[in-house]
Every structure is written in C-alpha cells, then in structure tokens.
Motif scaffolding. Structure first.
Motif, PDB file in Angstrom:
ATOM      1  N   VAL A 157      34.068   0.224   7.949  1.00  0.00           N
ATOM      2  CA  VAL A 157      34.065  -0.770   6.866  1.00  0.00           C
ATOM      3  C   VAL A 157      34.850  -2.000   7.321  1.00  0.00           C
ATOM      4  O   VAL A 157      34.386  -3.143   7.172  1.00  0.00           O
ATOM      5  CB  VAL A 157      34.651  -0.189   5.557  1.00  0.00           C
ATOM      6  CG1 VAL A 157      34.908  -1.288   4.535  1.00  0.00           C
ATOM      7  CG2 VAL A 157      33.725   0.881   4.978  1.00  0.00           C
ATOM      8  N   GLN A 158      36.033  -1.785   7.893  1.00  0.00           N
ATOM      9  CA  GLN A 158      36.870  -2.894   8.347  1.00  0.00           C
ATOM     10  C   GLN A 158      36.181  -3.714   9.445  1.00  0.00           C
ATOM     11  O   GLN A 158      36.342  -4.927   9.501  1.00  0.00           O
ATOM     12  CB  GLN A 158      38.216  -2.368   8.858  1.00  0.00           C
ATOM     13  CG  GLN A 158      39.096  -1.827   7.761  1.00  0.00           C
ATOM     14  CD  GLN A 158      40.317  -1.076   8.292  1.00  0.00           C
ATOM     15  OE1 GLN A 158      40.392  -0.684   9.444  1.00  0.00           O
ATOM     16  NE2 GLN A 158      41.288  -0.873   7.408  1.00  0.00           N
ATOM     17  N   ARG A 159      35.415  -3.058  10.286  1.00  0.00           N
ATOM     18  CA  ARG A 159      34.703  -3.761  11.365  1.00  0.00           C
ATOM     19  C   ARG A 159      33.435  -4.457  10.876  1.00  0.00           C
ATOM     20  O   ARG A 159      32.800  -5.179  11.623  1.00  0.00           O
ATOM     21  CB  ARG A 159      34.326  -2.780  12.481  1.00  0.00           C
ATOM     22  CG  ARG A 159      35.488  -2.235  13.263  1.00  0.00           C
ATOM     23  CD  ARG A 159      34.963  -1.278  14.346  1.00  0.00           C
ATOM     24  NE  ARG A 159      36.007  -0.474  14.905  1.00  0.00           N
ATOM     25  CZ  ARG A 159      36.778  -0.831  15.917  1.00  0.00           C
ATOM     26  NH1 ARG A 159      36.627  -2.009  16.468  1.00  0.00           N
ATOM     27  NH2 ARG A 159      37.694  -0.007  16.390  1.00  0.00           N
ATOM     28  N   GLU A 189      33.245   6.215  16.722  1.00  0.00           N
ATOM     29  CA  GLU A 189      32.648   5.437  15.634  1.00  0.00           C
ATOM     30  C   GLU A 189      31.149   5.258  15.864  1.00  0.00           C
ATOM     31  O   GLU A 189      30.355   5.266  14.917  1.00  0.00           O
ATOM     32  CB  GLU A 189      33.354   4.095  15.489  1.00  0.00           C
ATOM     33  CG  GLU A 189      34.763   4.260  14.959  1.00  0.00           C
ATOM     34  CD  GLU A 189      35.563   2.983  14.970  1.00  0.00           C
ATOM     35  OE1 GLU A 189      34.986   1.891  14.805  1.00  0.00           O
ATOM     36  OE2 GLU A 189      36.805   3.069  15.146  1.00  0.00           O
ATOM     37  N   PHE A 190      30.743   5.144  17.120  1.00  0.00           N
ATOM     38  CA  PHE A 190      29.314   5.050  17.428  1.00  0.00           C
ATOM     39  C   PHE A 190      28.607   6.352  17.047  1.00  0.00           C
ATOM     40  O   PHE A 190      27.487   6.325  16.513  1.00  0.00           O
ATOM     41  CB  PHE A 190      29.097   4.722  18.905  1.00  0.00           C
ATOM     42  CG  PHE A 190      27.660   4.591  19.284  1.00  0.00           C
ATOM     43  CD1 PHE A 190      26.874   3.578  18.761  1.00  0.00           C
ATOM     44  CD2 PHE A 190      27.079   5.491  20.162  1.00  0.00           C
ATOM     45  CE1 PHE A 190      25.529   3.450  19.098  1.00  0.00           C
ATOM     46  CE2 PHE A 190      25.743   5.372  20.512  1.00  0.00           C
ATOM     47  CZ  PHE A 190      24.969   4.363  19.979  1.00  0.00           C
ATOM     48  N   GLU A 191      29.241   7.489  17.295  1.00  0.00           N
ATOM     49  CA  GLU A 191      28.663   8.779  16.904  1.00  0.00           C
ATOM     50  C   GLU A 191      28.431   8.827  15.393  1.00  0.00           C
ATOM     51  O   GLU A 191      27.395   9.303  14.933  1.00  0.00           O
ATOM     52  CB  GLU A 191      29.565   9.934  17.339  1.00  0.00           C
ATOM     53  CG  GLU A 191      29.603  10.166  18.826  1.00  0.00           C
ATOM     54  CD  GLU A 191      28.267  10.559  19.405  1.00  0.00           C
ATOM     55  OE1 GLU A 191      27.562  11.400  18.810  1.00  0.00           O
ATOM     56  OE2 GLU A 191      27.911  10.017  20.471  1.00  0.00           O
ATOM     57  N   VAL A 192      29.389   8.336  14.634  1.00  0.00           N
ATOM     58  CA  VAL A 192      29.250   8.299  13.170  1.00  0.00           C
ATOM     59  C   VAL A 192      28.122   7.348  12.781  1.00  0.00           C
ATOM     60  O   VAL A 192      27.290   7.670  11.923  1.00  0.00           O
ATOM     61  CB  VAL A 192      30.574   7.907  12.489  1.00  0.00           C
ATOM     62  CG1 VAL A 192      30.371   7.685  10.994  1.00  0.00           C
ATOM     63  CG2 VAL A 192      31.635   8.958  12.735  1.00  0.00           C
ATOM     64  N   MET A 193      28.066   6.182  13.417  1.00  0.00           N
ATOM     65  CA  MET A 193      27.017   5.212  13.077  1.00  0.00           C
ATOM     66  C   MET A 193      25.630   5.768  13.379  1.00  0.00           C
ATOM     67  O   MET A 193      24.681   5.479  12.651  1.00  0.00           O
ATOM     68  CB  MET A 193      27.229   3.886  13.809  1.00  0.00           C
ATOM     69  CG  MET A 193      28.280   2.994  13.189  1.00  0.00           C
ATOM     70  SD  MET A 193      28.049   2.640  11.414  1.00  0.00           S
ATOM     71  CE  MET A 193      26.478   1.773  11.402  1.00  0.00           C
ATOM     72  N   ALA A 242      37.577  16.564   7.510  1.00  0.00           N
ATOM     73  CA  ALA A 242      37.061  15.542   6.587  1.00  0.00           C
ATOM     74  C   ALA A 242      37.883  14.261   6.677  1.00  0.00           C
ATOM     75  O   ALA A 242      37.325  13.163   6.646  1.00  0.00           O
ATOM     76  CB  ALA A 242      37.054  16.076   5.158  1.00  0.00           C
ATOM     77  N   GLN A 243      39.188  14.378   6.808  1.00  0.00           N
ATOM     78  CA  GLN A 243      40.042  13.190   6.886  1.00  0.00           C
ATOM     79  C   GLN A 243      39.716  12.342   8.106  1.00  0.00           C
ATOM     80  O   GLN A 243      39.794  11.119   8.067  1.00  0.00           O
ATOM     81  CB  GLN A 243      41.532  13.578   6.881  1.00  0.00           C
ATOM     82  CG  GLN A 243      42.448  12.380   6.760  1.00  0.00           C
ATOM     83  CD  GLN A 243      42.155  11.520   5.527  1.00  0.00           C
ATOM     84  OE1 GLN A 243      42.016  12.029   4.420  1.00  0.00           O
ATOM     85  NE2 GLN A 243      42.029  10.216   5.707  1.00  0.00           N
ATOM     86  N   THR A 244      39.324  12.987   9.203  1.00  0.00           N
ATOM     87  CA  THR A 244      38.940  12.238  10.410  1.00  0.00           C
ATOM     88  C   THR A 244      37.708  11.393  10.129  1.00  0.00           C
ATOM     89  O   THR A 244      37.660  10.210  10.483  1.00  0.00           O
ATOM     90  CB  THR A 244      38.668  13.213  11.580  1.00  0.00           C
ATOM     91  OG1 THR A 244      39.849  13.974  11.817  1.00  0.00           O
ATOM     92  CG2 THR A 244      38.251  12.468  12.837  1.00  0.00           C
ATOM     93  N   VAL A 245      36.718  11.983   9.478  1.00  0.00           N
ATOM     94  CA  VAL A 245      35.493  11.241   9.151  1.00  0.00           C
ATOM     95  C   VAL A 245      35.811  10.107   8.188  1.00  0.00           C
ATOM     96  O   VAL A 245      35.310   8.986   8.353  1.00  0.00           O
ATOM     97  CB  VAL A 245      34.413  12.191   8.576  1.00  0.00           C
ATOM     98  CG1 VAL A 245      33.211  11.405   8.077  1.00  0.00           C
ATOM     99  CG2 VAL A 245      33.993  13.208   9.631  1.00  0.00           C
ATOM    100  N   ILE A 246      36.659  10.363   7.205  1.00  0.00           N
ATOM    101  CA  ILE A 246      37.042   9.308   6.254  1.00  0.00           C
ATOM    102  C   ILE A 246      37.732   8.163   6.991  1.00  0.00           C
ATOM    103  O   ILE A 246      37.438   6.992   6.743  1.00  0.00           O
ATOM    104  CB  ILE A 246      37.932   9.886   5.128  1.00  0.00           C
ATOM    105  CG1 ILE A 246      37.100  10.817   4.244  1.00  0.00           C
ATOM    106  CG2 ILE A 246      38.575   8.773   4.314  1.00  0.00           C
ATOM    107  CD1 ILE A 246      37.914  11.682   3.293  1.00  0.00           C
ATOM    108  N   THR A 247      38.632   8.490   7.895  1.00  0.00           N
ATOM    109  CA  THR A 247      39.322   7.457   8.682  1.00  0.00           C
ATOM    110  C   THR A 247      38.330   6.642   9.497  1.00  0.00           C
ATOM    111  O   THR A 247      38.428   5.405   9.553  1.00  0.00           O
ATOM    112  CB  THR A 247      40.375   8.104   9.611  1.00  0.00           C
ATOM    113  OG1 THR A 247      41.344   8.773   8.804  1.00  0.00           O
ATOM    114  CG2 THR A 247      41.061   7.067  10.481  1.00  0.00           C
ATOM    115  N   LEU A 248      37.369   7.308  10.123  1.00  0.00           N
ATOM    116  CA  LEU A 248      36.357   6.591  10.913  1.00  0.00           C
ATOM    117  C   LEU A 248      35.507   5.684  10.018  1.00  0.00           C
ATOM    118  O   LEU A 248      35.164   4.561  10.406  1.00  0.00           O
ATOM    119  CB  LEU A 248      35.478   7.581  11.678  1.00  0.00           C
ATOM    120  CG  LEU A 248      36.193   8.359  12.785  1.00  0.00           C
ATOM    121  CD1 LEU A 248      35.303   9.481  13.319  1.00  0.00           C
ATOM    122  CD2 LEU A 248      36.625   7.429  13.910  1.00  0.00           C
TER     123      LEU A 248
END
Length: 122
Positions: free
Chosen positions: A50-52, A8-12, A39-45
């Motif tokens: 959002v939840q965090r 998640e940090f990589e995405v942020m 793509a589903q992995t990125v969507i899940t992350l």
C-alpha cells in the motif's frame, strides 16, 4: 515505480492472479502456508505494498480488502526494461547472445524468435 523485494513480488503475483478485491486470508490460503508465513507477515507485506502504491485497501467490517493499482503487465515491462538497461545496455543482441551461448535457448527457440522478429518487423 520501484523494484519490489522478492517477498512483496510473491504477494503481488497472488494479488494479480485473483479477481479483486483480495483479502489477507485468501493470500494466506494461496501463499502463506507454502512459505510458512504467519498472518502478521502477510499483513506487514500488504501494508508495504500500500505504501509503495502497488495496492489500495478498503476496510470491510473486520477485514481489509486489497485492489491492485499497478498491473502485472506494467510491472513486468518496468522490470524487463530495468534488466535490459542494467545488464545488457539495452542491447537485445547482448541478451539473446547470452541466452544462446549459455544454452538457455536452443535452435528451435531461436527459430521461433527469428519468426517473431520477422512478424514484428513486418
């Protein structure tokens, strides 16, 4: 604020590096192929972020856009403070001693650090 898992940090980092809003397709372009994520992995992350409370989302047509809520600097301050507390008992001296003794900081860097400390003190 809570510590982010590495993925998640990589995405942020990608979210922070781009002008908001950002889409999952942009994230996939910049990170997904490098990480071999679907793509589903990125969507899940993104759902987790959002939840965090790190990003908010809006639906624009068929695509979702994301906006950072927590800024990069705020998160890095949090992580740095947590690191200093957990591993060095909030002792700057302990941190610098570890870096110097492990040769992760050389004499030139130490001189720069001393100059920085003097400027901060003045």
């Amino acid at each position: 604020m809570k510590k982010l898992p590495d993925t998640e940090f990589e995405v942020m980092k990608v979210v922070w590096a781009n002008e908001p809003p950002i889409t999952t397709s942009v994230i996939m372009e910049q990170l997904g192929k490098e990480k071999a994520w679907k793509a589903q992995t990125v969507i899940t992350l993104m759902v987790r972020l959002v939840q965090r409370g790190f990003v908010r989302t809006e639906k624009n047509g068929k695509e979702r856009t994301y906006f950072p809520i927590i800024g990069r600097e705020d998160y890095l301050k949090f992580e740095s403070g947590d690191f200093m507390d957990r591993f060095h008992g909030n002792s700057f001296r302990s941190l610098v001693a570890m870096l110097y003794n492990d040769k992760k900081i050389d004499d030139h860097d130490l001189d720069d650090l001393m100059l920085w400390l003097k400027e901060k003190r003045d």
